[in-house]
Write a protein that holds these residues in place. Structure first.
Motif, PDB file in Angstrom:
ATOM      1  N   TRP A  42      11.302   9.609  -8.871  1.00 49.73           N
ATOM      2  CA  TRP A  42      12.071   9.873  -7.790  1.00 49.73           C
ATOM      3  C   TRP A  42      13.343   9.148  -7.909  1.00 49.73           C
ATOM      4  O   TRP A  42      13.592   8.459  -8.899  1.00 49.73           O
ATOM      5  CB  TRP A  42      11.183   9.152  -6.708  1.00 49.73           C
ATOM      6  CG  TRP A  42      10.064   9.649  -5.793  1.00 49.73           C
ATOM      7  CD1 TRP A  42       8.822  10.300  -6.590  1.00 49.73           C
ATOM      8  CD2 TRP A  42       9.873  10.314  -4.736  1.00 49.73           C
ATOM      9  NE1 TRP A  42       8.323  11.193  -5.845  1.00 49.73           N
ATOM     10  CE2 TRP A  42       8.435  10.899  -4.624  1.00 49.73           C
ATOM     11  CE3 TRP A  42      10.663   9.708  -3.448  1.00 49.73           C
ATOM     12  CZ2 TRP A  42       8.114  11.451  -3.557  1.00 49.73           C
ATOM     13  CZ3 TRP A  42       9.998  10.387  -2.152  1.00 49.73           C
ATOM     14  CH2 TRP A  42       8.754  11.180  -2.246  1.00 49.73           C
ATOM     15  N   GLU A  97       5.279  10.740 -11.077  1.00 46.44           N
ATOM     16  CA  GLU A  97       6.522  11.373 -10.926  1.00 46.44           C
ATOM     17  C   GLU A  97       7.649  10.525 -10.768  1.00 46.44           C
ATOM     18  O   GLU A  97       7.581   9.297 -10.572  1.00 46.44           O
ATOM     19  CB  GLU A  97       6.483  12.042  -9.243  1.00 46.44           C
ATOM     20  CG  GLU A  97       5.541  13.268  -9.145  1.00 46.44           C
ATOM     21  CD  GLU A  97       5.625  13.715  -7.616  1.00 46.44           C
ATOM     22  OE1 GLU A  97       5.086  14.818  -7.465  1.00 46.44           O
ATOM     23  OE2 GLU A  97       6.021  12.810  -6.712  1.00 46.44           O
ATOM     24  N   ARG A 136      12.093  13.073  -4.513  1.00 45.52           N
ATOM     25  CA  ARG A 136      11.407  13.182  -5.932  1.00 45.52           C
ATOM     26  C   ARG A 136      12.691  13.898  -6.550  1.00 45.52           C
ATOM     27  O   ARG A 136      13.406  14.649  -6.198  1.00 45.52           O
ATOM     28  CB  ARG A 136      10.242  14.548  -5.916  1.00 45.52           C
ATOM     29  CG  ARG A 136       9.822  14.545  -7.111  1.00 45.52           C
ATOM     30  CD  ARG A 136       8.567  15.422  -7.047  1.00 45.52           C
ATOM     31  NE  ARG A 136       8.768  16.742  -6.620  1.00 45.52           N
ATOM     32  CZ  ARG A 136       9.338  17.804  -7.496  1.00 45.52           C
ATOM     33  NH1 ARG A 136       9.231  17.486  -8.912  1.00 45.52           N
ATOM     34  NH2 ARG A 136       9.595  19.021  -7.100  1.00 45.52           N
TER      35      ARG A 136
END
Length: 458
Positions: free
Chosen positions: A53, A51, A74
């Motif tokens: 962020w 992910e 995020r």
């Protein structure tokens, strides 16, 4: 949803972001804007597994960047957004729960530099839909915090003064750049003092040298001095800087470096001597040499600069040889020193400002001249935007600041068919344009440079 089921909201409201620890932030309610936005500085993308962020700093209190809250969340999206000035830029988008009054709900927020705006947050229509109806004649319908309540909420974020004693030597405490430097120093726990150049005076003595301030107060216990000197007081200010230096204070830019940078002829000669590429420049005294001087810089159109010019003032574009002769000879007739410089037509009114601190380019922006102007200057209606410079331009900026021995410098570069050319170096570069264009906290970087030099650790 029926209109009678919608709550009324004012044109301005207090918002709370518990997820980020933001206890209160004023928002401008704007149904003309689709997405909400929040003020953000020092935005950085970080990776957590697969992910993306985003980490950023919010200064939730208007006109107070000594209070900042570091946030992480995020990354939801990246979008091209057109600002109120008409310039399109890519912005990061996040999602976060917001509390307004007794309601908490999730909204999308773009991270934007809102330092020049009246409010640190904008609440757009997507956040309002099916929830509120706006009454523009009222404010703070949902929650109304008093100044005392806001101060109490932000008390834990105010740092105790346990650092250095730093003086900002300048003329106007209300200028954006000067206010920012003071705020940045306070935010890092230092004692910051504004000293007006023209209200300080000195005692020259081998045994007990002194600097006094209007009223007779002795001011000689500073760890560091940050000079931000306007051209009209350069001589006197540099005398003060030398005095502070002799009394043991670290001066972020020395008097000698400032003097060199303000002497455009000397600076140009130093650049040429050290093989820095500059626009072809001419200098002569006698009117009898004017025609050859014009020819020497490749003829009109050409630039005529007063040696003491600053912020684009005292800079003239002569579009024909005849006009150039008239202007040059007029200046010479009143014993005014000028430089004559080739005009870089292919630059199309653009130049680049590189902000150099301790041998590194910490930020850069491209400036575009206003319509009808030939010189890129945001003080005269031009615009500024973030730009990624080339390695050649970076090396040029760093070398130019080093030649003048300036730890802090604004280096102006122009792109030409011959490659990047150095225009000039400013020893008291402004912060407003480059902080707004890049979203970077340049003032904080300047304070960090002092800490590093004095080996101070927070």
């Amino acid at each position: 949803m029926e209109i009678e089921n919608l709550k009324v909201i004012g044109s301005e409201e207090w918002c709370i972001f518990e997820e980020f620890g933001i206890p209160a932030i004023k928002a401008r309610v704007d149904s003309g804007a689709k997405t909400s936005s929040i003020q953000a500085n020092n935005i950085k993308i970080i990776h957590r597994g697969t992910e993306e962020w985003v980490r950023f700093e919010v200064n939730p209190v208007q006109d107070n960047r000594s209070i900042f809250i570091t946030c992480e969340t995020r990354l939801y999206d990246k979008r091209l957004v057109k600002s109120s000035s008409g310039i399109s830029e890519q912005r990061y988008v996040i999602k976060s729960p917001v509390t307004i009054g007794d309601q908490t709900f999730e909204i999308e927020l773009t991270l934007a530099n809102r330092d020049a705006m009246e409010f640190r947050m904008l609440l757009g229509r997507e956040a309002l839909m099916n929830r509120y109806i706006v009454n523009p004649s009222t404010t703070y319908v949902e929650t109304s915090f008093t100044q005392e309540e806001v101060s109490k909420r932000y008390a834990p974020f105010i740092k105790e003064k346990s650092g250095l004693k730093i003086a900002l030597l300048a003329s106007n405490p209300e200028l954006y750049s000067n206010k920012r430097v003071i705020e940045a120093g306070i935010a890092r726990g230092h004692e910051m003092v504004f000293l007006n150049v023209e209200q300080a005076y000195m005692k020259l003595d081998a045994i007990e040298p002194e600097i006094r301030y209007r009223g007779g107060n002795i001011i000689d216990e500073f760890d560091a001095i940050i000079p931000r000197i306007k051209p009209s007081v350069t001589f006197y200010a540099c005398a003060l800087i030398r005095q502070f230096d002799s009394m043991g204070a670290y001066c972020l830019n020395s008097a000698e470096a400032i003097t060199q940078s303000r002497d455009k002829l000397l600076a140009t000669q130093l650049f040429a001597k050290h093989d820095i590429h500059i626009p072809i420049t001419g200098f002569a005294k006698s009117p009898l040499d004017t025609k050859d001087l014009i020819k020497m810089v490749n003829g009109a159109p050409l630039i005529i600069k007063l040696l003491e010019s600053t912020q684009g003032k005292g800079v003239v574009l002569a579009e024909t040889n005849k006009a150039a002769e008239s202007v040059i000879n007029a200046f010479k007739s009143v014993q005014t020193n000028i430089l004559v410089q080739e005009f870089i037509k292919e630059a199309n009114g653009q130049d680049i400002r590189c902000f150099v601190v301790n041998g590194k380019v910490v930020a850069s922006m491209q400036r575009q001249a206003a319509k009808g102007e030939f010189r890129a200057n945001i003080h005269q209606g031009g615009t500024a935007s973030k730009i990624k410079i080339t390695s050649e331009e970076r090396k040029l900026a760093i070398k130019a600041a080093k030649i003048l021995n300036l730890p802090v410098a604004g280096v102006d570069i122009i792109r030409s068919n011959k490659g990047p050319l150095l225009l000039e170096v400013n020893s008291s570069p402004g912060l407003e344009g480059i902080e707004n264009a890049t979203g970077l906290d340049i003032a904080n970087i300047m304070i960090e440079a002092i800490e590093k030099k004095l080996k101070f650790k927070i």
